[in-house]
Design a protein around this motif. Structure first.
Motif, PDB file in Angstrom:
ATOM      1  N   LEU A  16       0.775  -0.994   0.078  1.00  0.00           N
ATOM      2  CA  LEU A  16       0.097  -0.010   0.159  1.00  0.00           C
ATOM      3  C   LEU A  16       0.902   1.286  -0.074  1.00  0.00           C
ATOM      4  N   ARG A  17       0.686   2.144  -0.969  1.00  0.00           N
ATOM      5  CA  ARG A  17       1.462   3.392  -0.943  1.00  0.00           C
ATOM      6  C   ARG A  17       0.128   4.524  -0.960  1.00  0.00           C
ATOM      7  N   GLU A  18       0.097   5.164   0.259  1.00  0.00           N
ATOM      8  CA  GLU A  18      -0.773   6.197   0.455  1.00  0.00           C
ATOM      9  C   GLU A  18      -0.222   7.516  -0.238  1.00  0.00           C
ATOM     10  N   VAL A  19      -1.046   8.175  -0.976  1.00  0.00           N
ATOM     11  CA  VAL A  19      -0.483   9.430  -1.700  1.00  0.00           C
ATOM     12  C   VAL A  19      -1.496  10.544  -1.509  1.00  0.00           C
ATOM     13  N   VAL A  20      -0.889  11.739  -1.579  1.00  0.00           N
ATOM     14  CA  VAL A  20      -1.580  13.075  -1.398  1.00  0.00           C
ATOM     15  C   VAL A  20      -1.597  13.573  -2.658  1.00  0.00           C
ATOM     16  N   LEU A  21      -2.584  13.676  -3.252  1.00  0.00           N
ATOM     17  CA  LEU A  21      -2.785  14.106  -4.705  1.00  0.00           C
ATOM     18  C   LEU A  21      -2.445  15.269  -4.943  1.00  0.00           C
ATOM     19  N   ALA A  22      -2.464  16.389  -3.706  1.00  0.00           N
ATOM     20  CA  ALA A  22      -1.818  17.636  -4.222  1.00  0.00           C
ATOM     21  C   ALA A  22      -0.334  17.496  -4.263  1.00  0.00           C
ATOM     22  N   ARG A  23       0.220  16.578  -3.734  1.00  0.00           N
ATOM     23  CA  ARG A  23       1.717  16.363  -3.889  1.00  0.00           C
ATOM     24  C   ARG A  23       1.937  15.099  -4.425  1.00  0.00           C
ATOM     25  N   LYS A  24       1.756  14.810  -5.863  1.00  0.00           N
ATOM     26  CA  LYS A  24       1.836  13.447  -6.421  1.00  0.00           C
ATOM     27  C   LYS A  24       3.283  12.872  -6.414  1.00  0.00           C
ATOM     28  N   PRO A  25       3.761  11.855  -5.840  1.00  0.00           N
ATOM     29  CA  PRO A  25       5.060  11.327  -6.041  1.00  0.00           C
ATOM     30  C   PRO A  25       5.271  11.088  -7.495  1.00  0.00           C
ATOM     31  N   PRO A  26       6.395  11.210  -8.194  1.00  0.00           N
ATOM     32  CA  PRO A  26       6.829  10.868  -9.292  1.00  0.00           C
ATOM     33  C   PRO A  26       6.767   9.192  -9.716  1.00  0.00           C
ATOM     34  N   ALA A  27       6.483   8.462  -8.740  1.00  0.00           N
ATOM     35  CA  ALA A  27       6.445   7.184  -8.920  1.00  0.00           C
ATOM     36  C   ALA A  27       5.022   6.894  -9.420  1.00  0.00           C
ATOM     37  N   LEU A  28       4.175   7.624  -8.985  1.00  0.00           N
ATOM     38  CA  LEU A  28       2.754   7.528  -9.194  1.00  0.00           C
ATOM     39  C   LEU A  28       2.662   7.834 -10.427  1.00  0.00           C
ATOM     40  N   LEU A  29       2.684   9.069 -11.189  1.00  0.00           N
ATOM     41  CA  LEU A  29       2.852   9.480 -12.459  1.00  0.00           C
ATOM     42  C   LEU A  29       3.555   8.642 -13.581  1.00  0.00           C
ATOM     43  N   LEU A  30       4.757   8.048 -13.038  1.00  0.00           N
ATOM     44  CA  LEU A  30       5.391   6.971 -13.874  1.00  0.00           C
ATOM     45  C   LEU A  30       4.701   5.922 -14.129  1.00  0.00           C
ATOM     46  N   ALA A  31       3.702   5.331 -13.221  1.00  0.00           N
ATOM     47  CA  ALA A  31       2.933   4.202 -13.196  1.00  0.00           C
ATOM     48  C   ALA A  31       1.685   4.520 -14.139  1.00  0.00           C
ATOM     49  N   SER A  32       1.228   5.603 -13.789  1.00  0.00           N
ATOM     50  CA  SER A  32      -0.120   6.162 -14.280  1.00  0.00           C
ATOM     51  C   SER A  32      -0.337   7.545 -14.773  1.00  0.00           C
ATOM     52  N   GLY A  45       4.015  -6.012 -14.478  1.00  0.00           N
ATOM     53  CA  GLY A  45       4.016  -4.500 -14.808  1.00  0.00           C
ATOM     54  C   GLY A  45       2.577  -4.077 -15.278  1.00  0.00           C
ATOM     55  N   THR A  46       1.670  -5.143 -15.425  1.00  0.00           N
ATOM     56  CA  THR A  46       0.227  -4.513 -15.884  1.00  0.00           C
ATOM     57  C   THR A  46      -0.173  -3.277 -14.881  1.00  0.00           C
ATOM     58  N   VAL A  47      -0.821  -2.310 -15.552  1.00  0.00           N
ATOM     59  CA  VAL A  47      -1.358  -1.419 -14.471  1.00  0.00           C
ATOM     60  C   VAL A  47      -2.975  -1.154 -14.483  1.00  0.00           C
ATOM     61  N   LEU A  48      -3.593  -1.550 -13.649  1.00  0.00           N
ATOM     62  CA  LEU A  48      -4.954  -1.248 -13.412  1.00  0.00           C
ATOM     63  C   LEU A  48      -5.260   0.332 -12.984  1.00  0.00           C
ATOM     64  N   GLU A  49      -6.019   0.981 -13.648  1.00  0.00           N
ATOM     65  CA  GLU A  49      -6.314   2.358 -13.178  1.00  0.00           C
ATOM     66  C   GLU A  49      -7.621   2.680 -12.679  1.00  0.00           C
ATOM     67  N   GLN A  50      -8.566   1.674 -12.731  1.00  0.00           N
ATOM     68  CA  GLN A  50     -10.172   2.088 -12.310  1.00  0.00           C
ATOM     69  C   GLN A  50     -10.406   0.920 -11.194  1.00  0.00           C
ATOM     70  N   SER A  51     -10.928   1.580 -10.199  1.00  0.00           N
ATOM     71  CA  SER A  51     -11.233   0.806  -8.885  1.00  0.00           C
ATOM     72  C   SER A  51     -12.080  -0.514  -9.090  1.00  0.00           C
ATOM     73  N   LEU A  52     -12.876  -0.544 -10.155  1.00  0.00           N
ATOM     74  CA  LEU A  52     -13.859  -1.428 -10.622  1.00  0.00           C
ATOM     75  C   LEU A  52     -13.007  -2.586 -11.046  1.00  0.00           C
ATOM     76  N   ASP A  53     -12.139  -2.234 -12.074  1.00  0.00           N
ATOM     77  CA  ASP A  53     -11.254  -3.258 -12.613  1.00  0.00           C
ATOM     78  C   ASP A  53     -10.441  -3.922 -11.414  1.00  0.00           C
ATOM     79  N   ILE A  54      -9.979  -3.032 -10.455  1.00  0.00           N
ATOM     80  CA  ILE A  54      -9.115  -3.700  -9.514  1.00  0.00           C
ATOM     81  C   ILE A  54      -9.766  -4.641  -8.768  1.00  0.00           C
ATOM     82  N   MET A  55     -11.273  -4.238  -8.321  1.00  0.00           N
ATOM     83  CA  MET A  55     -12.094  -5.127  -7.603  1.00  0.00           C
ATOM     84  C   MET A  55     -12.286  -6.631  -8.585  1.00  0.00           C
ATOM     85  N   LEU A  56     -12.430  -6.396  -9.592  1.00  0.00           N
ATOM     86  CA  LEU A  56     -12.584  -7.768 -10.337  1.00  0.00           C
ATOM     87  C   LEU A  56     -11.544  -8.616 -10.670  1.00  0.00           C
ATOM     88  N   TRP A  57     -10.422  -7.742 -10.735  1.00  0.00           N
ATOM     89  CA  TRP A  57      -9.129  -8.725 -10.747  1.00  0.00           C
ATOM     90  C   TRP A  57      -8.839  -9.481  -9.392  1.00  0.00           C
TER      91      TRP A  57
END
Length: 201
Positions: A16-32, A45-57
């Protein structure tokens, strides 16, 4: 919240990597590059960017609580209800909760439109106990966080409405171990820190 609910229900361990969207870490932007959450990066390396997709996965990997519908017809029905929530209801919720963002004097018209969907949910819960059927499932977990946001925008108004089954359903969700397990506050992630495993056993 709903992505974490499904991950926890599937007993899938993630970092789990909790982020503050006002200070987006470079790793978040690199992934998505879209820069919103949630984002799940799989081992391949597959990236899931939608919460429903993560639920189903997560639930398709392991579903010990049987959240997923057991037939294609039931799955189609659940996904259609979730689509209503994520589309029209979410748009009304955003304008009700944050009218200034949309140059609105207030969000009352959108509250009324959102309430129509909530009455539909109340009818479902009244008839069968849950949105999914006879037990808590995918549709319940996908929709409950948004109903919670709607309820907490004006709790007194929400509690005064004629949807007793929905009120009971939401109260049970907020009192559940599943809800408590995803609401723990954690410090924002910093590059180089030791991995934080979720869910916590």
């Amino acid at each position: 919240m709903r992505a974490r609910l499904a991950i926890a229900a599937s007993s899938t361990l993630v970092e789990l990597r909790e982020v503050v969207l006002a200070r987006k870490p470079p790793a978040l932007l690199l992934a998505s590059p879209k820069g919103t959450v949630p984002v799940l990066v799989l081992a391949d390396g597959t990236v899931l960017e939608q919460s429903l997709d993560i639920m189903l996965w997560a639930l398709r990997r392991h579903d010990p609580q049987q959240w997923l519908p057991t037939s294609a017809l039931e799955m189609d029905s659940a996904m259609a209800l979730i689509a209503q929530c994520d589309g029209e209801f979410k748009a009304n919720l955003d304008r009700y909760k944050y009218p200034n963002r949309y140059a609105l004097a207030d969000g009352l018209a959108h509250r009324s439109m959102g309430a129509q969907f909530l009455q539909t949910l109340n009818t479902r819960v009244e008839a069968q106990g849950f949105l999914h059927g006879k037990h808590w499932g995918l549709a319940d977990a996908a929709i409950a966080p948004f109903v919670r946001q709607f309820a907490h925008t004006d709790p007194a108004w929400f509690a005064s409405q004629s949807w007793p089954a929905l009120l009971q359903w939401l109260a049970a969700f907020e009192a559940s171990d599943a809800y408590q397990g995803v609401m723990d506050k954690v410090p924002p992630w910093v590059d180089g820190q030791p991995p934080r495993v979720f869910p916590v056993s």
